[in-house]
Write an enzyme that holds these catalytic residues in place. Structure first.
Site, mmCIF file in Angstrom:
data_model
loop_
_atom_site.group_PDB
_atom_site.id
_atom_site.type_symbol
_atom_site.label_atom_id
_atom_site.label_comp_id
_atom_site.label_asym_id
_atom_site.label_seq_id
_atom_site.Cartn_x
_atom_site.Cartn_y
_atom_site.Cartn_z
ATOM 1 N N LYS A 82 2.013 0.662 9.134
ATOM 2 C CA LYS A 82 0.622 0.705 8.833
ATOM 3 C C LYS A 82 0.376 0.942 7.709
ATOM 4 O O LYS A 82 0.481 2.030 7.046
ATOM 5 C CB LYS A 82 0.356 1.963 9.806
ATOM 6 C CG LYS A 82 -1.309 1.938 9.794
ATOM 7 C CD LYS A 82 -2.053 3.185 10.262
ATOM 8 C CE LYS A 82 -2.481 4.039 8.928
ATOM 9 N NZ LYS A 82 -3.177 3.432 7.975
ATOM 10 N N GLU A 133 7.873 11.649 2.368
ATOM 11 C CA GLU A 133 7.600 11.494 0.841
ATOM 12 C C GLU A 133 6.178 11.796 0.614
ATOM 13 O O GLU A 133 5.229 11.049 0.737
ATOM 14 C CB GLU A 133 7.908 9.947 0.274
ATOM 15 C CG GLU A 133 9.274 9.297 0.650
ATOM 16 C CD GLU A 133 10.452 9.820 -0.248
ATOM 17 O OE1 GLU A 133 9.813 10.524 -1.113
ATOM 18 O OE2 GLU A 133 11.638 9.586 0.013
ATOM 19 N N CYS A 184 2.285 9.423 -7.248
ATOM 20 C CA CYS A 184 2.928 10.827 -6.658
ATOM 21 C C CYS A 184 3.540 11.699 -7.789
ATOM 22 O O CYS A 184 3.493 12.850 -7.571
ATOM 23 C CB CYS A 184 3.564 10.497 -5.618
ATOM 24 S SG CYS A 184 4.813 9.270 -5.899
ATOM 25 N N GLU A 229 -2.934 18.714 -6.205
ATOM 26 C CA GLU A 229 -2.473 17.416 -6.680
ATOM 27 C C GLU A 229 -3.931 16.771 -6.605
ATOM 28 O O GLU A 229 -4.829 16.629 -5.776
ATOM 29 C CB GLU A 229 -1.656 16.795 -5.636
ATOM 30 C CG GLU A 229 -1.245 15.271 -5.958
ATOM 31 C CD GLU A 229 -0.377 14.558 -4.892
ATOM 32 O OE1 GLU A 229 -0.542 14.805 -3.755
ATOM 33 O OE2 GLU A 229 0.419 13.836 -5.570
HETATM 34 P P1 NAP Z 1 -2.830 10.107 3.103
HETATM 35 O O1 NAP Z 1 -4.126 10.548 3.338
HETATM 36 O O2 NAP Z 1 -1.546 11.278 3.518
HETATM 37 O O3 NAP Z 1 -2.448 8.619 3.941
HETATM 38 C C1 NAP Z 1 -1.392 8.182 4.144
HETATM 39 C C2 NAP Z 1 -1.132 7.496 5.072
HETATM 40 O O4 NAP Z 1 -1.103 8.340 6.248
HETATM 41 C C3 NAP Z 1 -2.130 6.383 5.063
HETATM 42 O O5 NAP Z 1 -1.626 5.160 5.829
HETATM 43 C C4 NAP Z 1 -3.089 6.961 6.223
HETATM 44 O O6 NAP Z 1 -4.185 6.170 6.858
HETATM 45 C C5 NAP Z 1 -2.251 7.855 7.092
HETATM 46 N N1 NAP Z 1 -2.914 8.792 7.800
HETATM 47 C C6 NAP Z 1 -4.040 9.529 7.169
HETATM 48 N N2 NAP Z 1 -4.239 10.586 8.413
HETATM 49 C C7 NAP Z 1 -3.459 10.427 9.155
HETATM 50 C C8 NAP Z 1 -3.302 10.978 10.478
HETATM 51 N N3 NAP Z 1 -4.123 11.955 10.690
HETATM 52 N N4 NAP Z 1 -2.251 10.692 11.395
HETATM 53 C C9 NAP Z 1 -1.341 9.756 11.068
HETATM 54 N N5 NAP Z 1 -1.527 8.966 9.795
HETATM 55 C C10 NAP Z 1 -2.694 9.341 8.916
HETATM 56 O O7 NAP Z 1 -2.318 9.820 1.477
HETATM 57 P P2 NAP Z 1 -3.113 8.934 0.517
HETATM 58 O O8 NAP Z 1 -4.452 9.209 0.252
HETATM 59 O O9 NAP Z 1 -2.995 7.427 0.987
HETATM 60 O O10 NAP Z 1 -1.987 8.792 -0.692
HETATM 61 C C11 NAP Z 1 -1.941 9.764 -1.612
HETATM 62 C C12 NAP Z 1 -0.929 10.696 -1.108
HETATM 63 O O11 NAP Z 1 0.182 10.012 -1.129
HETATM 64 C C13 NAP Z 1 -0.867 11.559 -2.410
HETATM 65 O O12 NAP Z 1 -0.530 12.898 -1.896
HETATM 66 C C14 NAP Z 1 0.384 11.301 -2.936
HETATM 67 O O13 NAP Z 1 1.309 12.098 -3.547
HETATM 68 C C15 NAP Z 1 1.337 10.743 -2.083
HETATM 69 N N6 NAP Z 1 2.328 9.770 -2.423
HETATM 70 C C16 NAP Z 1 3.744 10.052 -2.331
HETATM 71 C C17 NAP Z 1 4.584 9.251 -2.746
HETATM 72 C C18 NAP Z 1 6.119 9.644 -2.590
HETATM 73 O O14 NAP Z 1 6.746 8.676 -2.868
HETATM 74 N N7 NAP Z 1 6.310 11.064 -2.753
HETATM 75 C C19 NAP Z 1 4.217 7.806 -3.256
HETATM 76 C C20 NAP Z 1 2.990 7.395 -3.241
HETATM 77 C C21 NAP Z 1 1.959 8.471 -2.838
HETATM 78 P P3 NAP Z 1 -5.421 5.774 6.224
HETATM 79 O O15 NAP Z 1 -5.447 5.467 5.163
HETATM 80 O O16 NAP Z 1 -6.053 4.972 7.305
HETATM 81 O O17 NAP Z 1 -6.360 7.133 6.276
#
Ligand code: NAP
Ligand code: MG
Length: 531
Positions: free
Chosen positions: A222, A298, A333, A433
Site C-alpha cells: 500500500k 521503521e 527520516c 520530527e
Molecule cells: P504516515 O502518516 O505514518 O504514513 C505512512 C503510511 O501509513 C502511509 O502509507 C499511510 O497511508 C499509512 N497510514 C496512515 N494512517 C494509517 C492508519 N490509521 N492505519 C494504517 N495505515 C495508515 O507517515 P508519512 O507521513 O507517509 O511519512 C513520514 C513519516 O515516515 C515520518 O515520520 C518519517 O520519519 C517516517 N519515515 C521513516 C523511515 C525509516 O526508514 N525509518 C523512512 C521514511 C519515512 P496514507 O498516506 O494513505 O495516509
C-alpha cells in the site's frame, strides 16, 4: 535513508558519483541527466498514468469504484485519479496472495529461479527509469535530478541485490547427537503487507519488495496516498518479469481504510511498515486485535549530528550538516535535524551551513538544476511552517529562511531552507520530527553534554559525531542510542548495511541480509535416524 553519501562534503554543486549501481543504470542515468527542463516538460505533458490497483496479475478498479485525486505538489494540479482501495480490495489481494503462496508458484520456486526473475524485474525498472523518475517527481515534488540519480537506480539496485543474494544463503544443520539430524530451515512467512511513506515512494517500497519477494513471500503493497504512481506502475513490470500472478499486488488507498485493513486482516501473516511512530503504534494494536501478525516498524527520527571542536574538517562537517537537513526538502527520516555543536566551533559551522543552504533555494522540480523541490502537499507544508512559528515563539533565533516561497513557474508548496540557532533541546522544534528543511542548532560545552543531549529524544534512528580523536569517536559511537552512528560522515551507507532504529524509531531492519530475517520463519526439522 542513507543516500547523502552521494552529496560528499565540499561538492555541493556537483552531482556526486553513485556507488553500487550496475552499469545498466549508469546508461539510463546519463540519458536522464542529458535532458533539459523543456525536455522534461514535454515528456510530462504526454505521460500516461497507471492508476488502478494491481491484484492477481491485473489492473483493476477499486471494489467500490471510488478514486482519490493524485496531486503534483509543485503546481497544486491534479495529475490523475487513483483507485481508492479499502477492505474489500485488501481482501481480494490477500486471497490472491494466499492462493499464489499455497500453490507454491513463487514460495516453492528454486531460489535461483527467483533470482533470475528479480534481476529481470530490476532490469525493467532500469529500462523505464526515465519515465519512473518523471512520475516520482511529478507525484511527490522531489527534484528530477534526485529521482533520476538516486530514487530509481537505487530501487532497481535494491531489488537486484536481494535477487542476487537469495541463492547464496544456506540453511543450518544443528550439532545434535549421531542418532538425529536436526535441520534449521528458513521458510517464507506467507503473505506480507507493506505500508510505505511518501518521502522516497519507490525506494522505501523497494526496501520491502526486494527482501520480501526474495524470501519467497507473497506481497501486498500500500503506497502512501500522496505518491502512489511509481509503485502502481512497477506492478506490471513485475508481471513482465514473470513474477507469477498473485505474488505482487498493489492496493492504493488511504491509511485509515486500506492501511488499516492490511493491519487487521486475519490472513496476512506479517506487516512491514515505514512511516510515523503514531501510525507504527497503530499497527501494533491492529496486530494484537487481529491475528498477532508479525510487525516490523521503521519510524521517525530526530537525528543528532554532533560536531566537536576537534572535528577533522569543519568545512566538510558543515557541508554534510547542510545536506543532511536540506536534502529531499528535509523529508528524510534520518535528517540531521539537530546540529549539536561544541561552543568554540559553533559560529564557523553555522556560517558554512547557511552558505550551502543559500545555494539550495527551492526551484521547479523538473529543472535538472534544482536541488530542492516542493514539499509533498499543503498539509505537510503548513505543518512545517507551524513548527517554524513555534520555534520563534519558544525563543529560538531564526538565522535563515523560515517562510514559504514560490519559485518561478511553480505555484505549489515550497519552504525555504531554514536555520534556527540558540535552540534548547527541550523546545518542540528539537523534540518533534518536523520532516522539513528546518535545522535546530544546539550549542554544548563538552562532548559528554553533546551525547546527553543527543540521546535526550524519544527517537533512535541515526546519529553522527565529528571528531579527530579515535578513542572519543569509538566511545561516543557506543554511547549514542541509535541504529546507525556515522563518524566523520553523515547519511553514508549502502545496501550492505542494516537500517532502522532504537527506541521509538521502531524495530526490525531494512537493507542488508538482516532484512531477510523479518520475512522468514525458522523451522526446526528433527529427524530420528536411529542407531
Ligand atoms: P504516515 O502518516 O505514518 O504514513 C505512512 C503510511 O501509513 C502511509 O502509507 C499511510 O497511508 C499509512 N497510514 C496512515 N494512517 C494509517 C492508519 N490509521 N492505519 C494504517 N495505515 C495508515 O507517515 P508519512 O507521513 O507517509 O511519512 C513520514 C513519516 O515516515 C515520518 O515520520 C518519517 O520519519 C517516517 N519515515 C521513516 C523511515 C525509516 O526508514 N525509518 C523512512 C521514511 C519515512 P496514507 O498516506 O494513505 O495516509
Ligand atoms: Mg502526489
Amino acid at each position: 535513508m542513507p543516500v547523502a553519501a552521494l552529496h560528499r562534503p565540499g561538492r555541493a554543486d556537483s552531482l556526486p558519483a553513485l556507488r553500487h549501481i550496475p552499469k545498466f543504470s549508469e546508461v539510463t542515468r546519463a540519458m536522464s541527466a542529458a535532458l533539459s527542463l523543456d525536455d522534461w516538460k514535454t515528456r510530462a505533458e504526454t505521460l500516461s498514468f497507471r492508476s488502478q490497483a494491481f491484484i492477481n496479475g491485473r489492473y483493476v478498479d477499486s471494489a467500490s469504484g471510488k478514486t482519490f485525486e493524485c496531486v503534483n505538489p509543485a503546481t497544486g494540479r491534479v495529475l490523475t485519479k487513483v483507485a481508492a482501495g479499502d477492505k474489500e480490495d485488501v481482501d481480494r489481494a490477500a486471497k490472491a496472495a494466499r492462493a499464489a503462496f499455497e500453490k507454491g508458484r513463487w514460495s516453492r520456486m528454486a531460489p535461483a529461479q527467483r533470482k533470475k526473475r528479480l534481476q529481470k524485474f530490476a532490469d525493467l525498472i532500469d529500462k523505464h527509469a526515465t519515465e519512473l523518475a518523471l512520475l516520482e517527481t511529478l507525484d511527490m515534488g522531489k527534484p528530477i535530478r534526485d529521482s533520476s540519480a538516486i530514487d530509481i537506480p537505487l530501487s532497481a539496485g535494491c531489488i537486484r541485490w536481494y535477487g542476487e543474494a537469495i541463492d547464496k544463503i544456506y540453511d543450518e544443520v544443528a550439532p545434535t547427537g549421531p542418532e538425529t539430524v536436526a535441520m534449521i530451515r528458513r521458510e517464507p512467512v506467507g503473505v506480507v503487507g507493506a505500508v510505505v511513506p511518501w518521502n522516497f515512494p519507490l525506494l522505501m517500497a523497494s526496501w520491502k519488495i526486494g527482501p520480501v519477494l526474495a524470501a519467497g513471500n507473497s506481497l501486498i503493497v500500500k503506497p502512501a496516498e500522496q505518491s502512489p504512481l511509481t509503485v502502481i506502475r512497477i506492478a506490471e513490470l513485475a508481471a513482465e518479469a514473470d513474477i507469477p500472478e498473485g505474488v505482487f499486488n498493489v492496493v492504493p488507498g488511504f491509511g485509515e481504510t486500506a492501511g488499516q485493513a492490511i493491519g487487521r486482516h486475519m490472513d496476512i501473516d506479517g506487516v512491514t511498515f515505514t512511516g510515523s511512530g503514531e501510525v507504527g503504534k497503530l499497527f501494533l494494536r491492529y496486530s494484537g486485535e487481529s491475528n498477532m501478525k508479525r510487525v516490523s516498524l521503521e519510524c521517525g527520527g530526530k537525528t543528532p549530528n554532533i560536531v566537536l571542536a576537534d572535528a577533522p574538517d569543519l568545512d566538510a562537517a558543515a557541508t554534510a550538516a547542510a545536506w543532511g537537513i536540506f536534502f529531499n526538502q528535509g523529508e528524510v527520516c534520518n535528517a540531521g535535524s539537530r546540529l549539536i555543536v561544541e561552543a568554540p566551533v559553533k559560529d564557523a559551522i553555522l556560517e558554512k551551513v547557511m552558505e550551502v543552504g543559500k545555494k539550495l533555494q527551492p526551484g521547479d522540480p523538473l529543472d535538472p538544476k534544482t536541488r530542492m523541490g516542493a514539499i509533498v502537499d499543503e498539509t505537510q507544508m503548513q505543518r512545517i511552517l507551524g513548527y517554524i512559528e513555534h520555534g520563534k515563539k519558544e525563543g529560538a533565533k531564526l538565522r535563515m529562511g523560515g517562510g514559504r516561497v514560490k519559485p518561478a513557474n511553480a505555484n505549489g508548496y515550497f519552504v525555504e531552507p531554514t536555520v534556527f540557532d540558540e535552540v534548547d533541546n527541550k523546545m518542540k522544534i528539537a523534540q518533534e520530527e518536523i520532516f522539513g528543511p528546518v535545522l535546530s542548532a544546539i550549542t554544548v560545552k563538552t562532548p559528554e553534554e553533546a551525547v546527553k543531549v543527543g540521546n535526550d529524544t524519544i527517537y533512535g534512528l541515526a546519529a553522527a559525531v565529528w571528531t579527530r580523536d579515535i578513542s572519543k569517536a569509538f566511545k561516543i559511537s557506543r554511547e549514542l542510542r541509535a541504529g546507525v552512528v556515522w563518524v566523520n560522515s553523515f547519511d553514508a551507507g549502502d545496501i550492505t548495511t542494516p537500517f532502522g532504529g532504537f527506541k521509538q524509531s521502531g524495530f526490525g531492519r531494512d537493507k542488508s541480509l538482516h532484512a531477510l530475517e523479518k520475512y522468514s520463519e525458522l523451522k526446526t526439522v528433527w529427524i530420528n535416524v536411529g542407531k
